[in-house]
Design an enzyme around this catalytic site. Sequence first.
Site, PDB file in Angstrom:
ATOM      1  N   LYS A  22       0.831  -1.213   0.000  1.00 37.77           N
ATOM      2  CA  LYS A  22       0.000   0.000   0.000  1.00 37.77           C
ATOM      3  C   LYS A  22       0.866   1.263   0.000  1.00 37.77           C
ATOM      4  O   LYS A  22       0.658   2.166  -0.801  1.00 37.77           O
ATOM      5  CB  LYS A  22      -0.900   0.012   1.245  1.00 37.77           C
ATOM      6  CG  LYS A  22      -1.579   1.353   1.492  1.00 37.77           C
ATOM      7  CD  LYS A  22      -2.478   1.337   2.714  1.00 37.77           C
ATOM      8  CE  LYS A  22      -1.782   1.572   4.031  1.00 37.77           C
ATOM      9  NZ  LYS A  22      -1.563   2.993   4.383  1.00 37.77           N
ATOM     10  N   ASN A  23       1.831   1.300   0.924  1.00 37.11           N
ATOM     11  CA  ASN A  23       2.574   2.543   1.108  1.00 37.11           C
ATOM     12  C   ASN A  23       3.621   2.788   0.025  1.00 37.11           C
ATOM     13  O   ASN A  23       4.251   3.849   0.011  1.00 37.11           O
ATOM     14  CB  ASN A  23       3.192   2.588   2.509  1.00 37.11           C
ATOM     15  CG  ASN A  23       2.105   2.770   3.566  1.00 37.11           C
ATOM     16  OD1 ASN A  23       0.960   3.109   3.240  1.00 37.11           O
ATOM     17  ND2 ASN A  23       2.451   2.527   4.819  1.00 37.11           N
ATOM     18  N   ASP A 124       4.303  19.964   8.133  1.00 30.49           N
ATOM     19  CA  ASP A 124       5.180  21.132   8.082  1.00 30.49           C
ATOM     20  C   ASP A 124       6.490  20.866   7.338  1.00 30.49           C
ATOM     21  O   ASP A 124       7.036  21.746   6.690  1.00 30.49           O
ATOM     22  CB  ASP A 124       5.475  21.619   9.510  1.00 30.49           C
ATOM     23  CG  ASP A 124       6.051  20.514  10.391  1.00 30.49           C
ATOM     24  OD1 ASP A 124       5.399  19.448  10.508  1.00 30.49           O
ATOM     25  OD2 ASP A 124       7.148  20.687  10.942  1.00 30.49           O
ATOM     26  N   GLN A 125       6.985  19.630   7.413  1.00 34.90           N
ATOM     27  CA  GLN A 125       8.269  19.332   6.754  1.00 34.90           C
ATOM     28  C   GLN A 125       8.126  19.298   5.231  1.00 34.90           C
ATOM     29  O   GLN A 125       9.055  19.658   4.508  1.00 34.90           O
ATOM     30  CB  GLN A 125       8.845  18.000   7.256  1.00 34.90           C
ATOM     31  CG  GLN A 125       9.106  17.974   8.749  1.00 34.90           C
ATOM     32  CD  GLN A 125      10.066  19.059   9.183  1.00 34.90           C
ATOM     33  OE1 GLN A 125      11.155  19.210   8.631  1.00 34.90           O
ATOM     34  NE2 GLN A 125       9.661  19.856  10.165  1.00 34.90           N
ATOM     35  N   ILE A 326       7.002   6.705  17.198  1.00 33.55           N
ATOM     36  CA  ILE A 326       6.717   7.457  15.966  1.00 33.55           C
ATOM     37  C   ILE A 326       5.421   8.274  16.092  1.00 33.55           C
ATOM     38  O   ILE A 326       5.379   9.440  15.725  1.00 33.55           O
ATOM     39  CB  ILE A 326       6.622   6.511  14.739  1.00 33.55           C
ATOM     40  CG1 ILE A 326       7.885   5.641  14.626  1.00 33.55           C
ATOM     41  CG2 ILE A 326       6.370   7.301  13.451  1.00 33.55           C
ATOM     42  CD1 ILE A 326       9.154   6.354  14.231  1.00 33.55           C
ATOM     43  N   ARG A 396      -9.039  -0.547   4.021  1.00 34.50           N
ATOM     44  CA  ARG A 396      -8.212   0.525   3.454  1.00 34.50           C
ATOM     45  C   ARG A 396      -6.833   0.006   3.076  1.00 34.50           C
ATOM     46  O   ARG A 396      -6.240   0.486   2.114  1.00 34.50           O
ATOM     47  CB  ARG A 396      -8.033   1.657   4.473  1.00 34.50           C
ATOM     48  CG  ARG A 396      -9.274   2.472   4.676  1.00 34.50           C
ATOM     49  CD  ARG A 396      -8.977   3.663   5.542  1.00 34.50           C
ATOM     50  NE  ARG A 396      -7.896   4.460   4.957  1.00 34.50           N
ATOM     51  CZ  ARG A 396      -7.486   5.614   5.440  1.00 34.50           C
ATOM     52  NH1 ARG A 396      -8.049   6.110   6.521  1.00 34.50           N
ATOM     53  NH2 ARG A 396      -6.514   6.285   4.861  1.00 34.50           N
TER      54      ARG A 396
HETATM   55  N1  EPU Z   1       5.911  14.527  11.050  1.00 36.66           N
HETATM   56  C1  EPU Z   1       5.906  15.870  11.340  1.00 36.66           C
HETATM   57  N2  EPU Z   1       5.886  16.769  10.313  1.00 36.66           N
HETATM   58  C2  EPU Z   1       5.874  16.385   8.998  1.00 36.66           C
HETATM   59  C3  EPU Z   1       5.863  15.003   8.702  1.00 36.66           C
HETATM   60  C4  EPU Z   1       5.901  14.099   9.758  1.00 36.66           C
HETATM   61  O1  EPU Z   1       5.923  16.260  12.499  1.00 36.66           O
HETATM   62  O2  EPU Z   1       5.842  17.258   8.115  1.00 36.66           O
HETATM   63  C5  EPU Z   1       5.944  13.542  12.142  1.00 36.66           C
HETATM   64  C6  EPU Z   1       4.666  12.721  12.222  1.00 36.66           C
HETATM   65  O3  EPU Z   1       3.668  13.380  12.956  1.00 36.66           O
HETATM   66  C7  EPU Z   1       5.170  11.455  12.884  1.00 36.66           C
HETATM   67  C8  EPU Z   1       6.582  11.292  12.311  1.00 36.66           C
HETATM   68  O4  EPU Z   1       6.946  12.593  11.858  1.00 36.66           O
HETATM   69  O5  EPU Z   1       5.234  11.603  14.261  1.00 36.66           O
HETATM   70  C9  EPU Z   1       6.706  10.314  11.162  1.00 36.66           C
HETATM   71  O6  EPU Z   1       5.677  10.519  10.231  1.00 36.66           O
HETATM   72  P1  EPU Z   1       5.821  10.217   8.681  1.00 36.66           P
HETATM   73  O7  EPU Z   1       5.710  11.484   7.940  1.00 36.66           O
HETATM   74  O8  EPU Z   1       6.992   9.349   8.425  1.00 36.66           O
HETATM   75  O9  EPU Z   1       4.483   9.366   8.411  1.00 36.66           O
HETATM   76  P2  EPU Z   1       3.646   9.410   7.102  1.00 36.66           P
HETATM   77  O10 EPU Z   1       4.563   9.626   5.958  1.00 36.66           O
HETATM   78  O11 EPU Z   1       2.476  10.292   7.261  1.00 36.66           O
HETATM   79  C10 EPU Z   1       3.894   6.882   6.495  1.00 36.66           C
HETATM   80  C11 EPU Z   1       2.964   5.733   6.266  1.00 36.66           C
HETATM   81  C12 EPU Z   1       2.355   5.321   7.597  1.00 36.66           C
HETATM   82  C13 EPU Z   1       3.482   4.920   8.538  1.00 36.66           C
HETATM   83  C14 EPU Z   1       4.474   6.089   8.691  1.00 36.66           C
HETATM   84  C15 EPU Z   1       5.683   5.752   9.529  1.00 36.66           C
HETATM   85  C16 EPU Z   1       2.216   6.109   4.009  1.00 36.66           C
HETATM   86  C17 EPU Z   1       1.112   6.465   3.083  1.00 36.66           C
HETATM   87  N3  EPU Z   1       1.935   6.122   5.320  1.00 36.66           N
HETATM   88  O12 EPU Z   1       3.091   7.923   7.041  1.00 36.66           O
HETATM   89  O13 EPU Z   1       1.528   4.199   7.342  1.00 36.66           O
HETATM   90  O14 EPU Z   1       2.979   4.589   9.802  1.00 36.66           O
HETATM   91  O15 EPU Z   1       4.928   6.506   7.380  1.00 36.66           O
HETATM   92  O16 EPU Z   1       6.370   4.672   8.999  1.00 36.66           O
HETATM   93  O17 EPU Z   1       3.308   5.774   3.573  1.00 36.66           O
HETATM   94  C18 EPU Z   1      -0.189   2.652   7.786  1.00 36.66           C
HETATM   95  O18 EPU Z   1       0.092   2.112   6.704  1.00 36.66           O
HETATM   96  O19 EPU Z   1      -0.966   2.125   8.617  1.00 36.66           O
HETATM   97  C19 EPU Z   1       0.404   3.942   8.099  1.00 36.66           C
HETATM   98  C20 EPU Z   1      -0.079   4.745   9.026  1.00 36.66           C
END
Ligand code: EPU
Length: 416
Positions: A22-23, A124-125, A326, A396
């Site tokens: 999925k991801n 924000d990142q 995380i 999902r």
């Molecule tokens: N974060 C920030 N600011 C940002 C981006 C991230 O503070 O701009 C924080 C988040 O709040 C979190 C941490 O950084 O505490 C890591 O978040 P990340 O951005 O890596 O998560 P994501 O990209 O939104 C993806 C997966 C998630 C998975 C996480 C961590 C996808 C579509 N989603 O989310 O998948 O848990 O990486 O590995 O790739 C799932 O499949 O169930 C799922 C939630």
Amino acid sequence: MDKLLIQGGHRLSGEITISGAKNAALPILCAGLLTADAVQLSNVPLLQDVATMLKLLRQMGLQVEQDGEQVMLNGAAIDKLEAPYEMVKTMRASILVLGPLLTRFGEARVSLPGGCAIGSRPVDQHIKGLQAMGAEITIEAGYIHAKAKRLKGARIVTDMITVTGTENLLMAATLAEGETILENAAREPEVTDLANLLVAMGAKIEGIGTDRLVIQGVERLHGASHAVIADRIETATFLCAVAAAGGDVTLRNARTDTLDVAFDKLREAGAILTSGDDWIRVQMSSRPKAVSFRTTEYPGFPTDMQAQFMAMNCIAEGNSRVVETIFENRFMHVQEMNRLGAAITIEGHTAIINGVDKLVGAPVMATDLRASASLVIAALAAEGETLIDRIYHLDRGYDRMEVKLSAVGAHIQRVK
Ligand code: EPU
């Protein structure tokens, strides 16, 4: 609303074929926005999130043809540079259209994702990185409005490791002017899979698979074909199910090289694992032993496997500690597991699990995707009947999970 009815206590045996990740599929579909040529994808999992992403991309004018797990994209006629709130609120990964739209068309309007069950999850990142590349970004009426004639290469150090943030900035950098360096980049196999597709489309990327990605922007990207990498989280979910319920199952079409930490923990729990390049056999004939772990970014223990391993720990011999680093709110499954007879307490970001001899079936409610999967595992290991409500969360991100589990002897059925 669909529910799953599970009669626990049956050993699992047979074969399961793993679907595409999925991801990886979600950002890869968005990469179709980067070119006017055809992008041909295979091994795209049949999931609700994929359907939602395809709906969003179609709304933008991306041509989509889908035949089962084959998807053909054509971005020659994109005419709407917007991801509306109605879509983004149902799927946060919609934010992944921001980088591709902005870099190819010079503009994008993407709704800010709202709240999320597992944590606050700001973006924000993503914004900071695009601004460093010269984008003008305003937030108005709940939307991120980004503009840039052409993005310019920059050195970007994100404050934390972010998976979709890395993917967004990587896609944006492929068509930017000059060199972009992404420091502190996510190294998840799904990021690597996206990068491999981008290279096949003509992108110039070095450092793939490391935390430093160096991208030389090109004028245009062309079409390519690509098979989505196997889903390591789905794989680990089935491995945990066998470790918790007992049995002997072979998983096909898997990617063993992305699962080191899960293998180590399952072996520590007493499972016997054998594997080849694309298959894994798991045998479990005893009660699992409790395993402690702490979630971190890849190649550490994935947060997306935390709940499933916790389900196994519930009925394990001994006590374990699980630390979630995380997301701040990813223990929603704990109260539901305790309803099945588990003995879990939470102290801040740590769950302390006292293994019990048995779980007993009960009605429970799924709260998010991985929590749903963990409740399925707990139910398979429990005595008696469990009814899991709100399994739209499961749909999902898991491709026909109940069909795959039924095929290996689980007593599981979808009820309306
Ligand atoms: N974060 C920030 N600011 C940002 C981006 C991230 O503070 O701009 C924080 C988040 O709040 C979190 C941490 O950084 O505490 C890591 O978040 P990340 O951005 O890596 O998560 P994501 O990209 O939104 C993806 C997966 C998630 C998975 C996480 C961590 C996808 C579509 N989603 O989310 O998948 O848990 O990486 O590995 O790739 C799932 O499949 O169930 C799922 C939630």
